[in-house]
Scaffold this active site. Sequence first.
Site, PDB file in Angstrom:
ATOM      1  N   TRP A 325      40.113  46.334  42.171  1.00 47.02           N
ATOM      2  CA  TRP A 325      39.894  45.345  43.102  1.00 47.02           C
ATOM      3  C   TRP A 325      41.079  44.530  42.847  1.00 47.02           C
ATOM      4  O   TRP A 325      41.615  43.822  43.862  1.00 47.02           O
ATOM      5  CB  TRP A 325      38.421  44.581  42.914  1.00 47.02           C
ATOM      6  CG  TRP A 325      38.465  43.395  43.549  1.00 47.02           C
ATOM      7  CD1 TRP A 325      38.092  43.162  44.782  1.00 47.02           C
ATOM      8  CD2 TRP A 325      38.661  42.007  43.223  1.00 47.02           C
ATOM      9  NE1 TRP A 325      38.041  41.871  45.323  1.00 47.02           N
ATOM     10  CE2 TRP A 325      38.612  41.174  44.356  1.00 47.02           C
ATOM     11  CE3 TRP A 325      39.377  41.385  42.169  1.00 47.02           C
ATOM     12  CZ2 TRP A 325      38.801  39.870  44.153  1.00 47.02           C
ATOM     13  CZ3 TRP A 325      39.707  40.053  41.961  1.00 47.02           C
ATOM     14  CH2 TRP A 325      39.324  39.191  42.983  1.00 47.02           C
ATOM     15  N   HIS A 326      41.641  44.392  41.616  1.00 46.77           N
ATOM     16  CA  HIS A 326      42.631  43.574  41.419  1.00 46.77           C
ATOM     17  C   HIS A 326      43.837  43.875  41.988  1.00 46.77           C
ATOM     18  O   HIS A 326      44.681  43.326  42.508  1.00 46.77           O
ATOM     19  CB  HIS A 326      42.681  43.370  39.958  1.00 46.77           C
ATOM     20  CG  HIS A 326      41.922  42.322  39.275  1.00 46.77           C
ATOM     21  ND1 HIS A 326      40.600  43.012  38.887  1.00 46.77           N
ATOM     22  CD2 HIS A 326      41.773  41.004  38.913  1.00 46.77           C
ATOM     23  CE1 HIS A 326      39.911  41.802  38.363  1.00 46.77           C
ATOM     24  NE2 HIS A 326      40.685  40.495  38.548  1.00 46.77           N
ATOM     25  N   GLY A 327      44.060  45.100  42.333  1.00 48.09           N
ATOM     26  CA  GLY A 327      45.298  45.694  43.005  1.00 48.09           C
ATOM     27  C   GLY A 327      45.232  47.265  43.058  1.00 48.09           C
ATOM     28  O   GLY A 327      44.724  48.014  42.112  1.00 48.09           O
ATOM     29  N   PHE A 468      45.908  39.280  44.682  1.00 42.53           N
ATOM     30  CA  PHE A 468      44.870  40.212  44.678  1.00 42.53           C
ATOM     31  C   PHE A 468      44.203  40.049  46.075  1.00 42.53           C
ATOM     32  O   PHE A 468      43.052  40.433  46.465  1.00 42.53           O
ATOM     33  CB  PHE A 468      43.885  39.913  43.567  1.00 42.53           C
ATOM     34  CG  PHE A 468      44.929  40.221  42.211  1.00 42.53           C
ATOM     35  CD1 PHE A 468      45.821  40.889  42.167  1.00 42.53           C
ATOM     36  CD2 PHE A 468      44.400  39.056  41.268  1.00 42.53           C
ATOM     37  CE1 PHE A 468      46.499  41.021  41.005  1.00 42.53           C
ATOM     38  CE2 PHE A 468      45.247  39.026  40.134  1.00 42.53           C
ATOM     39  CZ  PHE A 468      46.261  40.177  39.829  1.00 42.53           C
TER      40      PHE A 468
END
Lengths: 468, 135
Positions: A325-327, A468
């Site tokens: 989800w962060h990247g 993000f």
Amino acid sequence: MLFPTMTFAIFFLFVFVTAWSLDRENGRRKAFLVLASWVFYGWWDWRFIGLLIASATLNFLVAELIDRSETRRRRLWLVGLGVAINLTILGFFKYYGFFVEQLGDVLKIFGWQRDLPLLQVVLPVGISFFTFQGISYVVDVHRGHCEKARSLLDVMLLMSFFPHLVAGPIVRASDLLPQFAQTPRLTRAMVSHAMILIVWGLFKKTVIASELSVGLVDPVFFDPTAHSALDLLAATYGYAAQIYCDFSAYSDIAIGVAGLLGYRFPRNFDQPYRAASLQDFWRRWHISLSSWLRDYLYIPLGGGRGSEWKICRNLMITMLLGGLWHGAAWTFVAWGALHGGVLVFERLWKKFKPAAWPRLPTILGILITFHIVCLSWILFRAESFSLALDYLAGFGRWGPASVATPFLVSLTVIGLGIHFLPSRAGEAVAGMAKYLPSPALGAAAALTMLVIEAVRPEGIAPFIYFQF
Amino acid sequence: MSEESHLESPLGEEFEPDSFARMVAWLRRVSGYDPGAEDEEEDELAAARTQRWAGRSILFAAVILALLNAPSIRSWASTLDPSQPSEIIRKLADVWTDSMDQAGLEEPRRAIRRAYDNWKAWGGVEPAQTPPAAP
């Protein structure tokens, strides 16, 4: 439009005055806030305002249909559709390039090299946040945790409200929609605490995070092979302080700005580096995301039910997806895997540790947890796996420090030392500040900001979580 | 906020440790603000009064910042796209900064900055010359 800029200050003054002048007409007030949020968002790229509108409209329609459905099967189908729409939007803008690249590499391994359709997809700011908010809305309506919104305007405001739009906190419909039902009212405690949060956030972002970023973290992470172990160690601790001060500052300012407009957002940080286990860390760090992952991913996967193997599997899947989800990069997946692995280990340790063995002292638990988190930050911050490995290999390279000055080390100590302030110091100060006459409160806030302005470096880098 | 809120809001709490009690009593006397035991939100008039108090607090902060933070206004004005309004803002900021300087009102800021720079150079180590963060 970044929070700690003059442009935002002017924008917010206008929004504050106009919003409260419309306090007798809640509908118009909300419409105005939606327009203001679009202006705020359009400041980066006006083309994506359409995406915000489309996303909110689709979520509104799906929730309406869920509410009108009479059979459970139809409701399940609709909630699946709602989640799929949100994930498709997120997947296309954020992960398309990443997955096509991975697919190309896999095909190459099997000798089936093909020209895959690579697109230069621009990542809309805050897409990870507002799509998660959309998912929580349709799922909560389905689960009966919140009523469907009274109007499309409410969903527009829920998803677009500018304080949380680009980097959270992820405010759920069940928290925010009831607040939209009527014009909010301010209390003195709320206003004074909001102002303290804004000033405190400005200090953390513009002084601690900015100085550490420019002077220590960026140069060391850019080329770890050019630095000694001392520099690498200082930059690791420096990044731990920087990312906390940067992200918690955004959350503080967002909560404060929303508070001045009369809305309450949930707490997003609670002194995370005081955690004595990784499980405890995730109850204190980015709380709105960790609770989101718990409620909409971990529990639907089975959560803590079933065999030990299934629980560990659920933990790993949750953390791997949390990392992704962060990247769209393997370093983030590895970061999630490390956290997931340690969470699994903690769980198994708690369950199978011989009863006769003594319990780990809390201070030791804090130190171990902090260092595991620091180790994982190296993966999180490094541009690539090879740079992360170079960084780790550099811990064996002894030599004098070249960038870790006493000033930057002391700033790191302050950034981390914040965690040992009384946990509700802000509320305590606000409890006193609410008795101040307005000129005194205004002057105190302004003079503190002037001191921050006097010392902060030139220019403001975007908040880390904007990417993000 | 909804009673069923899944997470607590920091703005929803009021916290007064005993050690602050005397200070609070003094502040109550000075400010003349002394809410009763009832929640102040319940009273329409009190809500309007709080709103005015909040508005005035922010107004005071904004005016003080506008008056004493001229260098930041100048720095912000220099980032604006060239146009007639931005040129006027730039010139006003320049004039205002010079006036503040001549009146000696920039001295506290400089003193704070000097102390901060001394801290930066603490231990005889000059910090590495790095470009400013991207605006």
